[in-house]
Design an enzyme around this catalytic site. Structure first.
Site, PDB file in Angstrom:
ATOM      1  N   GLY A 101       0.686  -1.001   0.083  1.00  0.00           N
ATOM      2  CA  GLY A 101       0.005  -0.029  -0.058  1.00  0.00           C
ATOM      3  C   GLY A 101       0.925   1.186  -0.119  1.00  0.00           C
ATOM      4  O   GLY A 101       1.952   1.170   0.694  1.00  0.00           O
ATOM      5  N   VAL A 151      17.606   8.639  -3.310  1.00  0.00           N
ATOM      6  CA  VAL A 151      18.667   8.919  -4.517  1.00  0.00           C
ATOM      7  C   VAL A 151      19.619  10.099  -4.161  1.00  0.00           C
ATOM      8  O   VAL A 151      20.697   9.957  -4.549  1.00  0.00           O
ATOM      9  CB  VAL A 151      17.475   9.531  -5.676  1.00  0.00           C
ATOM     10  CG1 VAL A 151      18.206  10.345  -6.582  1.00  0.00           C
ATOM     11  CG2 VAL A 151      16.653   8.333  -6.040  1.00  0.00           C
ATOM     12  N   ARG A 171       1.272  -4.964  -5.893  1.00  0.00           N
ATOM     13  CA  ARG A 171       1.314  -6.196  -5.312  1.00  0.00           C
ATOM     14  C   ARG A 171       1.492  -7.398  -6.491  1.00  0.00           C
ATOM     15  O   ARG A 171       0.908  -7.484  -7.390  1.00  0.00           O
ATOM     16  CB  ARG A 171      -0.110  -6.788  -4.709  1.00  0.00           C
ATOM     17  CG  ARG A 171      -0.233  -5.598  -3.556  1.00  0.00           C
ATOM     18  CD  ARG A 171      -1.209  -6.032  -2.442  1.00  0.00           C
ATOM     19  NE  ARG A 171      -1.116  -4.995  -1.314  1.00  0.00           N
ATOM     20  CZ  ARG A 171      -1.811  -4.231  -0.963  1.00  0.00           C
ATOM     21  NH1 ARG A 171      -2.662  -3.726  -1.837  1.00  0.00           N
ATOM     22  NH2 ARG A 171      -1.421  -3.348   0.172  1.00  0.00           N
ATOM     23  N   ASP A 206       5.428  -4.970   5.955  1.00  0.00           N
ATOM     24  CA  ASP A 206       6.110  -6.349   6.323  1.00  0.00           C
ATOM     25  C   ASP A 206       6.249  -7.492   5.160  1.00  0.00           C
ATOM     26  O   ASP A 206       7.285  -8.152   5.028  1.00  0.00           O
ATOM     27  CB  ASP A 206       5.191  -7.261   7.446  1.00  0.00           C
ATOM     28  CG  ASP A 206       5.333  -6.687   8.668  1.00  0.00           C
ATOM     29  OD1 ASP A 206       6.374  -5.999   8.952  1.00  0.00           O
ATOM     30  OD2 ASP A 206       4.591  -7.148   9.626  1.00  0.00           O
ATOM     31  N   THR A 245       4.169   2.345   5.607  1.00  0.00           N
ATOM     32  CA  THR A 245       2.582   2.147   5.829  1.00  0.00           C
ATOM     33  C   THR A 245       1.862   3.011   6.685  1.00  0.00           C
ATOM     34  O   THR A 245       2.414   3.341   7.808  1.00  0.00           O
ATOM     35  CB  THR A 245       2.547   0.485   6.197  1.00  0.00           C
ATOM     36  OG1 THR A 245       1.086   0.394   6.701  1.00  0.00           O
ATOM     37  CG2 THR A 245       3.229   0.302   7.386  1.00  0.00           C
ATOM     38  N   ILE A 246       0.638   3.249   6.309  1.00  0.00           N
ATOM     39  CA  ILE A 246      -0.116   4.392   7.199  1.00  0.00           C
ATOM     40  C   ILE A 246      -0.648   3.721   8.491  1.00  0.00           C
ATOM     41  O   ILE A 246      -1.072   4.199   9.404  1.00  0.00           O
ATOM     42  CB  ILE A 246      -1.324   4.752   6.456  1.00  0.00           C
ATOM     43  CG1 ILE A 246      -2.215   3.689   5.900  1.00  0.00           C
ATOM     44  CG2 ILE A 246      -0.947   5.407   5.224  1.00  0.00           C
ATOM     45  CD1 ILE A 246      -3.650   4.243   5.552  1.00  0.00           C
ATOM     46  N   ASP A 247      -0.487   2.189   8.587  1.00  0.00           N
ATOM     47  CA  ASP A 247      -1.081   1.187   9.535  1.00  0.00           C
ATOM     48  C   ASP A 247      -0.128   1.355  10.954  1.00  0.00           C
ATOM     49  O   ASP A 247      -0.723   0.820  11.759  1.00  0.00           O
ATOM     50  CB  ASP A 247      -1.373  -0.238   9.140  1.00  0.00           C
ATOM     51  CG  ASP A 247      -2.614  -0.227   7.993  1.00  0.00           C
ATOM     52  OD1 ASP A 247      -3.208   0.739   7.990  1.00  0.00           O
ATOM     53  OD2 ASP A 247      -2.670  -1.195   7.370  1.00  0.00           O
ATOM     54  N   ASP A 266       1.957  -0.722  11.917  1.00  0.00           N
ATOM     55  CA  ASP A 266       1.844  -2.043  12.134  1.00  0.00           C
ATOM     56  C   ASP A 266       3.070  -2.972  11.858  1.00  0.00           C
ATOM     57  O   ASP A 266       3.029  -4.284  11.717  1.00  0.00           O
ATOM     58  CB  ASP A 266       0.619  -2.958  11.735  1.00  0.00           C
ATOM     59  CG  ASP A 266       0.580  -3.002  10.169  1.00  0.00           C
ATOM     60  OD1 ASP A 266       1.520  -2.065   9.547  1.00  0.00           O
ATOM     61  OD2 ASP A 266      -0.241  -3.777   9.788  1.00  0.00           O
ATOM     62  N   ARG A 325      -6.894  -2.709   8.362  1.00  0.00           N
ATOM     63  CA  ARG A 325      -7.602  -4.222   8.271  1.00  0.00           C
ATOM     64  C   ARG A 325      -7.013  -4.972   9.307  1.00  0.00           C
ATOM     65  O   ARG A 325      -7.856  -5.695   9.669  1.00  0.00           O
ATOM     66  CB  ARG A 325      -7.304  -4.721   6.871  1.00  0.00           C
ATOM     67  CG  ARG A 325      -8.122  -5.746   6.529  1.00  0.00           C
ATOM     68  CD  ARG A 325      -7.991  -6.201   4.861  1.00  0.00           C
ATOM     69  NE  ARG A 325      -8.173  -5.203   3.780  1.00  0.00           N
ATOM     70  CZ  ARG A 325      -7.799  -5.228   2.828  1.00  0.00           C
ATOM     71  NH1 ARG A 325      -6.918  -6.280   2.349  1.00  0.00           N
ATOM     72  NH2 ARG A 325      -8.192  -4.287   1.849  1.00  0.00           N
ATOM     73  N   GLY A 385     -11.765  12.608  20.904  1.00  0.00           N
ATOM     74  CA  GLY A 385     -12.759  12.742  21.884  1.00  0.00           C
ATOM     75  C   GLY A 385     -13.837  11.691  21.644  1.00  0.00           C
ATOM     76  O   GLY A 385     -15.043  11.860  22.200  1.00  0.00           O
ATOM     77  N   ARG A 414     -25.685   7.462  11.527  1.00  0.00           N
ATOM     78  CA  ARG A 414     -25.295   7.237  10.090  1.00  0.00           C
ATOM     79  C   ARG A 414     -23.625   6.825  10.113  1.00  0.00           C
ATOM     80  O   ARG A 414     -23.187   6.959  10.922  1.00  0.00           O
ATOM     81  CB  ARG A 414     -25.175   8.657   9.473  1.00  0.00           C
ATOM     82  CG  ARG A 414     -26.450   9.550   9.421  1.00  0.00           C
ATOM     83  CD  ARG A 414     -27.073   8.990   8.205  1.00  0.00           C
ATOM     84  NE  ARG A 414     -28.241  10.010   7.652  1.00  0.00           N
ATOM     85  CZ  ARG A 414     -29.369   9.740   8.362  1.00  0.00           C
ATOM     86  NH1 ARG A 414     -29.699   8.748   9.237  1.00  0.00           N
ATOM     87  NH2 ARG A 414     -30.387  10.848   7.999  1.00  0.00           N
TER      88      ARG A 414
HETATM   89  P1  ADP Z   1       3.056  -4.717   2.778  1.00  0.00           P
HETATM   90  O1  ADP Z   1       4.620  -4.392   2.098  1.00  0.00           O
HETATM   91  O2  ADP Z   1       2.494  -3.226   2.898  1.00  0.00           O
HETATM   92  O3  ADP Z   1       2.658  -5.364   3.892  1.00  0.00           O
HETATM   93  P2  ADP Z   1       2.073  -6.746   0.817  1.00  0.00           P
HETATM   94  O4  ADP Z   1       1.903  -7.680   2.114  1.00  0.00           O
HETATM   95  O5  ADP Z   1       1.156  -6.663   0.124  1.00  0.00           O
HETATM   96  O6  ADP Z   1       2.061  -5.253   1.458  1.00  0.00           O
HETATM   97  O7  ADP Z   1       3.413  -7.081   0.346  1.00  0.00           O
HETATM   98  C1  ADP Z   1       3.703  -6.344  -0.970  1.00  0.00           C
HETATM   99  C2  ADP Z   1       4.476  -7.440  -1.866  1.00  0.00           C
HETATM  100  O8  ADP Z   1       5.672  -7.990  -1.330  1.00  0.00           O
HETATM  101  C3  ADP Z   1       3.850  -8.486  -2.257  1.00  0.00           C
HETATM  102  O9  ADP Z   1       2.756  -8.340  -3.317  1.00  0.00           O
HETATM  103  C4  ADP Z   1       4.753  -9.341  -2.910  1.00  0.00           C
HETATM  104  O10 ADP Z   1       5.119  -9.209  -4.213  1.00  0.00           O
HETATM  105  C5  ADP Z   1       5.700  -9.255  -2.011  1.00  0.00           C
HETATM  106  N1  ADP Z   1       5.788 -10.192  -0.827  1.00  0.00           N
HETATM  107  C6  ADP Z   1       4.937 -10.378   0.288  1.00  0.00           C
HETATM  108  N2  ADP Z   1       5.099 -11.395   1.060  1.00  0.00           N
HETATM  109  C7  ADP Z   1       5.899 -12.183   0.361  1.00  0.00           C
HETATM  110  C8  ADP Z   1       6.847 -13.365   0.740  1.00  0.00           C
HETATM  111  N3  ADP Z   1       6.529 -13.905   1.602  1.00  0.00           N
HETATM  112  N4  ADP Z   1       7.754 -13.781  -0.154  1.00  0.00           N
HETATM  113  C9  ADP Z   1       8.193 -13.009  -1.134  1.00  0.00           C
HETATM  114  N5  ADP Z   1       7.510 -11.676  -1.571  1.00  0.00           N
HETATM  115  C10 ADP Z   1       6.505 -11.364  -0.566  1.00  0.00           C
HETATM  116  O1  F6P Z   2      -2.028   0.601   3.425  1.00  0.00           O
HETATM  117  C1  F6P Z   2      -2.515  -0.166   4.535  1.00  0.00           C
HETATM  118  C2  F6P Z   2      -4.063  -0.267   4.093  1.00  0.00           C
HETATM  119  O2  F6P Z   2      -4.506   0.956   3.923  1.00  0.00           O
HETATM  120  C3  F6P Z   2      -4.613  -0.999   5.137  1.00  0.00           C
HETATM  121  O3  F6P Z   2      -5.385  -0.484   6.200  1.00  0.00           O
HETATM  122  C4  F6P Z   2      -5.828  -1.502   4.491  1.00  0.00           C
HETATM  123  O4  F6P Z   2      -6.347  -3.006   4.989  1.00  0.00           O
HETATM  124  C5  F6P Z   2      -5.281  -2.053   3.288  1.00  0.00           C
HETATM  125  O5  F6P Z   2      -4.169  -0.961   3.048  1.00  0.00           O
HETATM  126  C6  F6P Z   2      -6.075  -1.807   1.835  1.00  0.00           C
HETATM  127  O6  F6P Z   2      -5.177  -1.968   0.848  1.00  0.00           O
HETATM  128  P1  F6P Z   2      -5.787  -2.301  -0.674  1.00  0.00           P
HETATM  129  O7  F6P Z   2      -7.311  -1.741  -0.679  1.00  0.00           O
HETATM  130  O8  F6P Z   2      -5.005  -1.358  -1.730  1.00  0.00           O
HETATM  131  O9  F6P Z   2      -5.528  -3.512  -0.933  1.00  0.00           O
END
Ligand code: ADP
Ligand code: F6P
Length: 323
Positions: free
Chosen positions: A15, A28, A76, A107, A129-131, A133, A175, A189, A248
């Site tokens: 993301g 760079v 991805r 991650d 990542t904005i999360d 996490d 998520r 608040g 709402r």
């Molecule tokens: P984030 O980096 O934000 O956690 P993703 O989990 O979608 O986002 O991972 C981003 C990309 O990193 C994936 O689309 C894939 O190409 C690569 N990736 C994720 N998990 C693995 C893995 N276990 N081994 C190799 N590449 C991975």
């Molecule tokens: O970038 C983090 C995040 O916004 C999570 O909070 C969310 O679960 C996920 O990305 C959704 O990403 P997408 O809709 O691009 O798969």
């Protein structure tokens, strides 16, 4: 003796997050400052496998520090999860003379970086990542902008919610992680804050809370709900039926992931990007840049991925105490 690093690559993956451009710019410019050539890789690992690779000069990152998103694009890529894809990625790096890569992402992206390192390409991860996490670091690029964007939106919804004496459920991103919800809930608040890590699915407690607040004269009732719990629209209908209070749902969605990064995001992204370039050029590999205990540092990817991060019970309790 590690081999001399003459060319590095940079990519963004997973993301997008506000501040990624500031990190790319710093990678760079810092590498060029160290007399190392930089190749930009478009669209994350997918772009690597498609050989979407171009040389980046100082002027290619001019005027981007304030821009949201990522100029490199992100994607991805399921092929990169396979050993064949990873070996091919490393071969492509060698073909373009890329000795090491800075991977800006979460991650999942770190696991891809680890795979490249196993295949002989030096890698350094930068937390984007904005999360918030990523367990090994107290700070992730984009979180500050996202929470400020969401906070601003919640404040606005609160104005209209108070005027109409309504209950509002605001769904924020996250998520799997409730950091955005917790920070936005405390900073606006909110009357109720629902986090994936803590929610017990007891809607009756929320209903009782709304009814009680009406009795004591509160004109609004703001519920910040994390995406990981979701279902805000159906929840609003059930709450309205049970309380008789007009309710709402507002789902903030991707607006939280866009926009110009805050000063904090630009600052951390700049330092982390430059730090990543420095350690890559110095021959380090399979490391992630982190901010821990008030310092910028780096950790082994394996060690970083094995760490766990939990919402602080103390901070969560305070959210309830002061609501
Ligand atoms: P984030 O980096 O934000 O956690 P993703 O989990 O979608 O986002 O991972 C981003 C990309 O990193 C994936 O689309 C894939 O190409 C690569 N990736 C994720 N998990 C693995 C893995 N276990 N081994 C190799 N590449 C991975
Ligand atoms: O970038 C983090 C995040 O916004 C999570 O909070 C969310 O679960 C996920 O990305 C959704 O990403 P997408 O809709 O691009 O798969």
């Amino acid at each position: 003796m590690s081999k001399e690093i003459k060319t590095i690559g940079v990519l963004t993956s997973g993301g997008d997050a506000p501040g990624m451009n500031a990190a790319i710019r710093a990678v760079v410019r810092e590498a060029l400052h160290n007399k190392v050539k930089v190749m930009g890789i478009k669209r994350g690992y997918r772009g690597l496998l498609n050989e979407e690779i171009y040389e980046m000069r100082a002027k290619d990152v001019s005027g981007i520090i304030q821009a949201g998103g990522t100029i490199l694009g992100t994607a991805r890529c399921s092929e990169f999860r396979t050993e064949e894809g990873q070996a091919r990625g490393a071969e492509i790096c060698r073909k373009y003379g890329i000795d090491g890569i800075v991977v800006i992402g979460g991650d999942g992206s770190y696991r891809g970086a680890q795979a490249l390192a196993r295949n002989g390409i030096n890698t350094i991860g930068v937390p984007g990542t904005i999360d918030l996490d990523i367990a090994c670091t107290d700070y992730t690029i984009g979180f500050d902008t996202a929470v400020n964007t969401a906070m601003d939106a919640i404040d606005k919804v609160k104005d209209t919610s108070s005027s109409h004496e309504r209950c509002s459920i605001i769904e924020v991103m996250g998520r799997h992680a409730g950091y955005i919800a917790l920070w936005c809930g405390i900073s606006t608040g909110a009357e109720d804050i629902l986090l994936p890590e803590k929610y017990d699915y007891d809607e009756q407690k929320i209903v009782d809370h709304i009814i009680n607040n009406r009795r004591i004269g509160k004109t609004h009732h703001m519920i910040v709900n994390a995406e990981g719990i979701g279902h805000s629209t159906s929840m609003a209908k059930r709450i309205e039926a049970a309380t008789g209070v007009e309710t709402r749902a507002t789902i903030l969605g991707y607006m939280q992931r866009g926009g110009s990064p805050t000063c904090t995001d630009r600052y951390y992204a700049s330092i982390m990007g430059a730090y990543a370039a420095d350690i890559l050029v110095a021959g380090k590999s399979n490391r992630v840049v982190c901010y821990r205990d008030g310092k910028f540092t780096d950790l082994d990817i394996e060690e970083a991925l094995a760490m766990q991060k939990n919402i602080s019970d103390y901070e969560y309790q305070i959210a309830w105490n002061i609501r």
